[in-house]
Structure formats: C-alpha cells, structure tokens
Scaffold this active site. Structure first.
Site, PDB file in Angstrom:
ATOM      1  N   GLY A   1      18.998  48.195  64.651  1.00 22.25           N
ATOM      2  CA  GLY A   1      18.866  49.642  64.789  1.00 22.25           C
ATOM      3  C   GLY A   1      20.105  50.371  65.264  1.00 22.25           C
ATOM      4  O   GLY A   1      20.109  51.588  65.351  1.00 22.25           O
TER       5      GLY A   1
ATOM      6  N   HIS B   1      40.159  51.522  63.537  1.00 20.00           N
ATOM      7  CA  HIS B   1      41.311  51.820  64.388  1.00 20.00           C
ATOM      8  C   HIS B   1      41.269  53.222  64.998  1.00 20.00           C
ATOM      9  O   HIS B   1      41.859  53.453  66.043  1.00 20.00           O
ATOM     10  CB  HIS B   1      42.616  51.614  63.605  1.00 20.00           C
ATOM     11  CG  HIS B   1      42.820  50.172  63.252  1.00 20.00           C
ATOM     12  ND1 HIS B   1      43.667  49.354  63.943  1.00 20.00           N
ATOM     13  CD2 HIS B   1      42.222  49.388  62.324  1.00 20.00           C
ATOM     14  CE1 HIS B   1      43.605  48.125  63.437  1.00 20.00           C
ATOM     15  NE2 HIS B   1      42.737  48.123  62.453  1.00 20.00           N
TER      16      HIS B   1
ATOM     17  N   ASP C   1      48.161  40.901  63.274  1.00 28.21           N
ATOM     18  CA  ASP C   1      46.901  40.954  62.521  1.00 28.21           C
ATOM     19  C   ASP C   1      46.477  39.573  61.998  1.00 28.21           C
ATOM     20  O   ASP C   1      47.150  38.972  61.181  1.00 28.21           O
ATOM     21  CB  ASP C   1      47.149  41.938  61.352  1.00 28.21           C
ATOM     22  CG  ASP C   1      46.045  42.006  60.315  1.00 28.21           C
ATOM     23  OD1 ASP C   1      44.980  41.393  60.503  1.00 28.21           O
ATOM     24  OD2 ASP C   1      46.270  42.716  59.298  1.00 28.21           O
TER      25      ASP C   1
ATOM     26  N   ALA D   1      36.126  55.200  51.297  1.00 26.80           N
ATOM     27  CA  ALA D   1      36.699  56.540  51.187  1.00 26.80           C
ATOM     28  C   ALA D   1      38.148  56.546  51.644  1.00 26.80           C
ATOM     29  O   ALA D   1      38.970  57.305  51.146  1.00 26.80           O
ATOM     30  CB  ALA D   1      35.885  57.521  52.028  1.00 26.80           C
TER      31      ALA D   1
ATOM     32  N   HIS E   1      40.159  44.495  43.168  1.00 29.13           N
ATOM     33  CA  HIS E   1      40.362  44.805  44.579  1.00 29.13           C
ATOM     34  C   HIS E   1      41.178  43.685  45.205  1.00 29.13           C
ATOM     35  O   HIS E   1      41.022  42.526  44.845  1.00 29.13           O
ATOM     36  CB  HIS E   1      39.011  44.924  45.300  1.00 29.13           C
ATOM     37  CG  HIS E   1      39.154  45.247  46.768  1.00 29.13           C
ATOM     38  ND1 HIS E   1      39.711  46.420  47.204  1.00 29.13           N
ATOM     39  CD2 HIS E   1      38.822  44.545  47.882  1.00 29.13           C
ATOM     40  CE1 HIS E   1      39.712  46.430  48.532  1.00 29.13           C
ATOM     41  NE2 HIS E   1      39.181  45.305  48.963  1.00 29.13           N
TER      42      HIS E   1
ATOM     43  N   HIS F   1      45.155  43.029  54.012  1.00 34.43           N
ATOM     44  CA  HIS F   1      45.722  42.187  55.068  1.00 34.43           C
ATOM     45  C   HIS F   1      46.478  41.002  54.479  1.00 34.43           C
ATOM     46  O   HIS F   1      46.000  40.364  53.549  1.00 34.43           O
ATOM     47  CB  HIS F   1      44.608  41.673  55.982  1.00 34.43           C
ATOM     48  CG  HIS F   1      43.797  42.767  56.585  1.00 34.43           C
ATOM     49  ND1 HIS F   1      44.120  43.333  57.795  1.00 34.43           N
ATOM     50  CD2 HIS F   1      42.697  43.432  56.143  1.00 34.43           C
ATOM     51  CE1 HIS F   1      43.241  44.298  58.074  1.00 34.43           C
ATOM     52  NE2 HIS F   1      42.364  44.367  57.088  1.00 34.43           N
TER      53      HIS F   1
END
Lengths: 555, 555
Positions: B49, B79, B196, B233, B364, B368
């Site tokens: 939830g 971020h 990273d 987006a 796609h 990274h």
C-alpha cells in the site's frame, strides 16, 4: 480402429496455457477421454496468502466414467502436483514411467490418499491399446530423468504432446535423446502437435548439462570453504552432478531438506541416481569435518530452494548457517514473480559472508529447449496442425512464429486459452467452443474455499488496512448503549492519529443518532451511510481507502 | 584552504546503498555539511500500500544550520524525487544544472512548496567556492541530459561522486563524455571515489544509444500500423530518438501522459529536445490519421510506463486502446520487483493484438555503465579509497571486486550500509561509527505515519484475512447482552463455512461466560483468551492464521 475418419477428436487444455504451471491437457476421441498431466501452479504475487493453485476439473468429474486414464509425462510439480487432488475426485487409471510413478505414490502417501486408483508403469517403448486408439511414448531430455512425450494414434493421424523437453546433444546421465523415434512418429503422420513453449522467446540453443557439470566441479574445486548448493529437489540431474563434483574433489556431501532426501531416496532406489560409497554424511555430522571437506546440498518446501537459503543467511536454519568463506551455488532459475525474493536472498547471503554463484557462471541451465530446438521438434514431427502449449500467451505467440518460420501455415496454428476446444473431423480442424475451466486455490486445508471475493478482500486489506466501527444500540430506547468504538489495523498508527479517529467517531455518532430519530431503522442503510461518510472523510484527510466495516449490535 | 590536513572529513549515505533508489550522500568537512542528491525509492513488494519511500533526514534536520547546500547530479526521481519533502524541512541552497533545476522547480510547484530555498544553476565548468572546499563538476553520459559528477576538493584530496554514468563512445545527443576532465581530477589526486554500482555484475560494456536510435527507426519503418512507444518520462534521449524516427518515416507523434508532456515541455524550452515542425499532433486528433502515419509516445504515473500500457491493453485508456496491427515498443527496463507486472502487461498487449518489442531487439539500453566502464572510471580517478554506492549490496560487492582487479587494495575499499560513516584525517580513512538513518514511507498524504507495525498488520491481513469477534457485556448483570458476533474478511467464504463459524461463536460464548463467573473481569486477559482459543481452533480446522480481533463492548 476405424479407418473412415468418422471419429470426432477434441483437444483442449484445463491448465498450462496462458500461464506457467498446472499443466493439464485433454484429448477426447468420441466418448473416450484421455487426460495428460495434472500439475499445480505456484501462486502469483496477487494471489495473497494462497499456497498453490490447481486446475478446475469439474468438466472431468462430471464425465468420469468416460475417462480412460491420466497420462503423466514427468515428475515435476507443474505436471504431477495436483494428482492427489484429482484422484480423490475421479478414480481412474494412471500411466507413467517408473520414476514419475514412484513420485506420485510418495505424493499420495503424503496426502493420505488411499490409492484405489490403478497405477500403471510404462516405459518409452510401451504401447497402451484402447478401443479406439493406441498410445505410444518417446523419451525426452529434461531436468528430471524418465521424461516422456506422448503420442495418441488415431485414424486421422497422431496427436502428439511433447511434455517438457530440450535437445541436449551431450546430456548428463543415462538418457539419450531419441531422435529416431520422433522422426518415425513424424513420418507416420502427425495430425496435431502440442509442444512446450517455455523458451520460445529465447534464440539459439539451451546450454548443455555437460557444461554445467564441468562448471560445478570447477566451483567446488576453487571454493576456499564449504560449498552449499541449492536446487530444486526434483532436479536429479543437477544433484548427480553435485555428487560427482564432490567425489572428484574429495569432499563429503550432507543433505539438508526433507523433500530432497525423499526424492534422492526414490531416485537411488530406482537406479536414477548413483551415490558413491561413503560420500554422503548425516547433516548433523558436518562439524566433524573441515569446511573444505564439505558440500551441502539443500532445498526447501515444495522442493523450492530459495526459502531455505534465506533462512541460512539469516542464521535461522537448524543445521547450516552461512558464514564467511562459504560458497553458495544457486542452481535454479527464479520462478516468475519471485525475482525480488531471489534478489533479496542473494543480498542476504553476501552480507552473511558467502560468495554467491548464480547467473555469472553456468551452474544451471534450463530444462526447456530454446528456439532452434523447438524448430527441430516441429521439423521432426511435421504436424498438420500445431498448438503451442506450456507457457504464457506471449511464449505461445513466439512459438507460433517459429512454426510459421518452419512452414506451418498461420491458420493451422491455434493459439488457445484454457478451455478452448479444437475439434478434428476427417483430418480437418476447427474451433469447437469452450469447456468450463478455471483456477482452484489451495490455502491451508481449504480447497477452493478462497475465491475472488476473499482474494479481493485480502488485496484491499493489504493496501490501506481496515477500520472497524462497532456500536451497540437499543432499538426500543432508540439510543446508543455502547460505542461507537473505532478500531483500525494496517491503516495508521493510532498514536498521532487521535484527532482523525475522534472526528470519525463523532461522524458515526451523528449518523446513528440521526438514523434513530427516523420511524424505521434500516440496518443496511445505516451501515452504508456510515461507510460512505467515513470513506469520504478519511480519503479527504489521508488519501487512503481502508476497508470500512460497520458492526451494529442490537439489544 | 588549510594545507595542514587538519580537517576531519566524514562521508556517509542516508540512502542509495544496499538498495536501488533514494540516493542521498553526505560529505562533512569539519562542521560544514554538503548533501548530494535527494531521491525517492519506489516501494518494494512487501511494502503493502505504500506509494514511495524517502530517506530519513532527521540527522540533517537537527544540523541544518551547518548545511552548505544540496547538490543534485541529474533529474531522475531516484536522485531528486524527495527534494520537495527535504526542502520543507530544511531550507538550504540547492545546486544543479539547468535541466535538473527546471525539473526540481516543477516538482516544488506540484507539491505546493513555496520556494524559500535558493536555487543555484551550475554547469560542468562551474566552480562553487566555500570556506573550506571548492566544488567542481564533470559532465557524464546518462539517460537524461545535463547529468554531472561532483568533485569536492579538500586539502586531503578530492571526494568524487560520479552520479549515474556510462561511457557511451557514440552517445546520442549533444553531450560527449569528458574524459579529459575526469583524468585531470584523477591526476590531481582523489582521496575517495563514490561510484555507481548498478551494473557492476554485468560484464563488458553497456550498449550505445546510437544503436538504439537505429533499432527504433527500423521498428517504426517495419510497423504495419500504429507504433506505441512506452518509456520513462525522464528519458529524454529515448524521446528524441522516437521523434527522429517518426520524422524520418513520415509519421506524426502524439503524446499520452501528463508527466511526459511536462518533461518534454521543459526539455524543449531549455533546448535539450528538438521537435521538428508540425511533427507533434494533439492526442485527440489521432483519429484523423491513418494508423501507419502515427507514433504514440506514452508514459504513466511517476513517469513509469507499465501502468499506462496495462490500461491500453485492457481497453481502459481514454485515448489509445491497443488493437490488432499495433506495434508496442517497451523502451524501459522493469524496476526490480516489478517483473511479474511487466510480464502480465506484455501478455495482455499480445492478447489485444499488438506485436510487442521489448528485450528481443535493442530498443532500450541501460543508462548505467557495465564492468569495463566502471573499471575505466576507477582508472581515470585513481582514488586512494573507494566506496561503491548506488546499488544493492551484491552490486556494491561486485564493484569492490572490480576495484581490486584494477589495483585498489581490499582494505581501501569500504562496503558501507546506510548510516555507516567513513572518516578521513591526514589522508587516512577509518570507520567512524554510525549516524541515524532509515526509510520514511509515504502513503497517500501521510509521511511517516505508516511504519513497521502498520506494514506488519497489512502483511498479516493480506495472508489470511481478519476475523472480528464482537460481544457486548453487562458487567453489572454479569451476562452477554448482544453477540458474540463473528465477522470475517479475506478469510473464507461465509457460505460453506457456517459450521466453522458457528463452532467459533460457541467457543467465544463459553470463554466469555466462564470469565464472567470469575470475581474480577480482566478485559485484556479475556481478549487474549479468545484470541488464543480461536487461533488454535481455526488453525487446526483450516491451517490458516487470520488476524483475530476481539472487541468487547460494555454497558
């Protein structure tokens, strides 16, 4: 057997298409019904609290006198897991190979099913003859020995179900792929092929078990301390590879997990597993050996390996807890929907100090053939019609594309859903309507007593919790005797939410008082008034929608 | 700046290690605090939830007068997503590049935060000077433009945080990787690198965006009908590629999804996106065009693309519903834990008649870098100490292995958990204890009012539901006035379980009556007696453990 092709054949699935698991396929030759496989499915993420899922077999129950037998292709849960439930409802003969049958017997014993059903052992060269058809079998290579495909020979041609298969050209173990027999079935004429779609989206060939054997041996050789191998209990090929690797590098093997013990005992007794002398030690004796002398083979409930690894990582396992220097081999692919659990478990193992070997090295390969193997099967069988089965819809779809590529016309491939019937007459196929089908959910001891409403409630409860409003009324005195009391679970912390809950109590009091001024008190409208008012108030204040449960007590 | 190396440097993470998301790193130079990134995490499967998770910043709140600024590396939710929550609590200057800052402003507007905070634009050549340090930046290549790494120059050497990066040698768009600047930072001396770890388990190099551009153009060219592209987006690079592919193959582009509109408007306004004239049409005008003339770009809530595709597949989207002949490109990787939803959605798209392009073609690539790129970064920066960040523990661990391979000694790499402090003095690092840290869960309007107990209750409720027992007593008359009434939700169907619930009612009646014969009635012990008795009875009969909630009303 009739040669007039007058018989009507109907083929459909009660489970196994549009999903991974609970395989069950039905072939009807006029009035005779042949059932293939009786598997379970492990519950998906949204099936909250459910232990497992079996196919709805009400269609079969209503027609049980027409059923000639249940034919099992191999001993994996997704193919035999529902057999105890099914045999309790319909008492029909079962046909399976030696190992599969032994696993079925074990399962019946576990479920306390006193076997009235006749259990028939077949092997790959058996021929089982019925009035209208004869059944033959062909050996396949899969991640459990004694796997077979099934061929139902009708006057219109054969209906062939591949079972789970890959074409491992260098398999590990005693079985070799029987290309000759498959080609022969194909040459004699296949009316319809039902084939395994699991890896229809994967290009190329599935890796060979021979490579896995080498890789596991290398990891065992390199390991600075204990080696813990987790795999499915039923993956006897993988277990044999681990035993051999341990033997080669002079380590002892301890077994953790009841279901792995059980499967290994059966496989050993029947000759499907070779255990070198003095290799296996009791799990409680591991402390008598150096870490570098140990391999621990493990699996969890339902023979599924991730749960037990999680316990070992959390130092919550009775005998084996992960420590610095351990090497953990995960020789299994995560079940769909289980990826997050697997990822969490791997993290926990690393944190506990283990080196974890999973995808980085070839310590596991799929038991299902990839695109080139699926095309090879299609070319061996040369079916007139094709039904991709055993997979999610997109895998069936990808399999249909492969069929098109090898020359099977698009209108001769049927992308079926559960219950869709394909009908054959005079060698011609057409869509033949739908039979009843569905999911039966198993939760604890309950079979089918959890359905959509219960699941929907669990889902609602899991999102924003529940808010219970209790009020005791005297209808006579037209007044509130006790309450309203508001109790919530899974909604908000009560501390810090006092104002919210006080205001809610006030709203309920007002509604009840107002309602009791009316001439007739309607419980149901009172409840729905409370529900609506609280719903609106709480959503406005919190943007949450707990389940609201008004309880009116009357004296 | 002091050259005596007397300053004490402390580095720690309040989020982003041991997990994917909610990145927040803190560097303290004596009393000065520098915060890097302020991200959210999307909730994991067990966080029932919950809408999102932000870092617990109580450490920062208590020391806000010492904070010199929040530095943001790029505009992704992981971020910058928590920035509105953070700025509400601590009013400090924010430093970010143009695009990132515009996205932050949008976010503050959305949350209704009246910006008292000072927002400072920096670019890759900016130098921001503070009393004890200066900050410089370096351009990185990531799936959103205007991404930077941050370098804090101290007298002991630089503390460098890479942000998210890959080394795409043929990137798509205006940015080129700035190897020279990175090498220069490395040559001047890096005390500690934070880098990273997302793809530290992936061998080789991450694919180039240039390949993706070609592949998307090819799919658009081949598509027989509409092309629907779903992506995050914020993935402006991917959006530009889709626009260019549409333009090249003479299709119009319609945008579905408020968050995509918003991001595109900002990117266009600031020059990070080029939209050819007359290419974009309003989504409501798509019916004026042939299917083959259309590309539809879409994303969902939080800019996440899978939800909106599910709606389109179920024919439940306002403007775009999937039909036969559509081609759907999924240009995104599933978030961890989301695999099952993605798999269900792809199935639903196929069923609705679409051809779905996802993993099979390179539509796609990750933003990274993989192992070779991570090693390249390590070799450019040549840090004395290394802290792998931004990833699950196993990714940090894999990253540490890479560091060892390029020559960083094991005891100079720190595998930290949230809150672990690494302290630097005179160029030497040591473990410096722990600061308070944790997860703040956001559910609806509530920030932090859902915690472990509420979550535990939701989890319990989701497994076997709830059973509520209400009974109204007269303490004076020592008898039951109304009830016991038993109501359950998410446990069993009431129909068919009458015997079970009748028996349970009887059990409760007996306990209550017995209890009232005693001299003193103890509500809490009465409740726990009821709970225990029902628990035992129900588990025996059903093997389930619903939450049992006794409610005693007293008049």
């Amino acid at each position: 057997m009739s040669t007039k092709h007058a018989e009507k054949i109907r083929v459909f699935s009660l489970g196994g298409v549009g999903e991974i698991g609970k395989n069950m396929y039905v072939v009807e030759i006029d009035d005779d019904i042949f059932v293939i496989d009786a598997g379970i499915m492990f519950p998906e993420g949204e099936m909250l609290g459910i232990d497992m899922v079996i196919p709805d077999i009400s269609y079969l129950v209503e027609r049980q006198e027409r059923i000639k037998g249940i034919f099992l292709t191999h001993g994996h849960e997704e193919h035999i897991g529902a057999i105890a439930y099914v045999l309790r409802k319909i008492n029909v003969p079962v046909y399976a190979t030696k190992l599969t049958l032994a696993l079925v017997e074990e399962k019946l014993k576990e479920h306390g099913v006193t076997v009235r059903a006749q259990l028939n052992e077949v092997h790959s060269d058996s021929v089982v003859t019925f009035e209208k058809v004869k059944m033959t079998f062909f050996r396949t290579i899969h991640s459990i020995p004694d796997s077979i495909g099934i061929s139902i020979h009708t006057s219109q041609g054969a209906i062939v179900y591949t079972g789970d298969f890959k074409f491992d050209q260098t398999p590990y173990g005693i079985n070799r792929v029987d290309l000759g027999k498959m080609a022969q079935i194909g040459d004699q004429g296949v009316l319809c092929l039902l084939s395994d779609s699991t890896n229809a989206e994967k290009p190329g060939y599935t890796g060979s078990d021979a490579i896995v054997a080498q890789e596991i041996a290398d990891v065992v050789y390199d390991a600075p301390g204990r080696v813990i191998v987790a795999c499915y209990a039923s993956n006897i090929t993988r277990i044999q590879q681990v035993l051999n690797a341990a033997k080669k590098h002079k380590r002892k093997v301890a077994i953790a997990g009841r279901s792995m013990h059980k499967v290994m005992d059966i496989a050993l007794r029947l000759g499907y597993l070779q255990i070198p002398d003095k290799l296996v030690i009791p799990i409680n004796d591991i402390h008598q050996y150096e870490d570098k002398e140990l391999v621990i083979l493990t699996t969890g409930g339902h023979g599924e390996p991730m749960g037990v690894l999680a316990r070992m990582a959390k130092q919550a396992h009775k005998q084996v807890n992960i420590k610095e220097g351990d090497t953990v081999i995960i020789a299994a692919s995560p079940m769909p929907g289980n990826e997050l659990t697997v990822s969490r478990t791997i993290d926990a193992l690393y944190r506990a100090g283990a080196n974890v070997i999973y995808r980085q090295r070839n310590v596991h390969v799929s038991g299902h053939g990839s695109q080139e193997e699926l095309k090879l099967m299609l070319n061996l069988m040369k079916p007139k019609y094709f039904i991709p089965v055993h997979g999610e819809y997109r895998m069936q779809k990808a399999h249909a594309k492969l069929a098109k590529a090898v020359g099977i016309a698009e209108d001769q491939t049927f992308l079926i859903d559960k219950g869709d019937v394909i009908e054959f007459r005079n060698g011609q196929a057409r869509y033949g309507g739908k039979v009843p089908c569905g999911n039966i959910l198993i939760d604890g001891l309950g079979i089918g007593d959890v359905g959509n409403i219960v699941l929907r409630d669990r889902r609602l409860l899991s999102q924003d919790g529940i808010l219970i409003v209790v009020v005791t009324l005297s209808k006579e005195a037209k007044k509130i005797i006790a309450g309203p009391e508001i109790i919530s679970r899974g909604f908000v912390y009560v501390r810090g939410s006092e104002t919210l809950l006080d205001e809610a109590t006030k709203i309920v009091t007002d509604i009840v008082n107002k309602c009791m001024q009316d001439y007739i008190i309607e419980w149901s409208s009172l409840k729905s008034n409370i529900r609506e008012a609280l719903n609106q108030y709480l959503f406005e204040k919190t943007k949450r929608k707990p389940m609201i449960l008004p309880i009116i007590m009357e004296i």
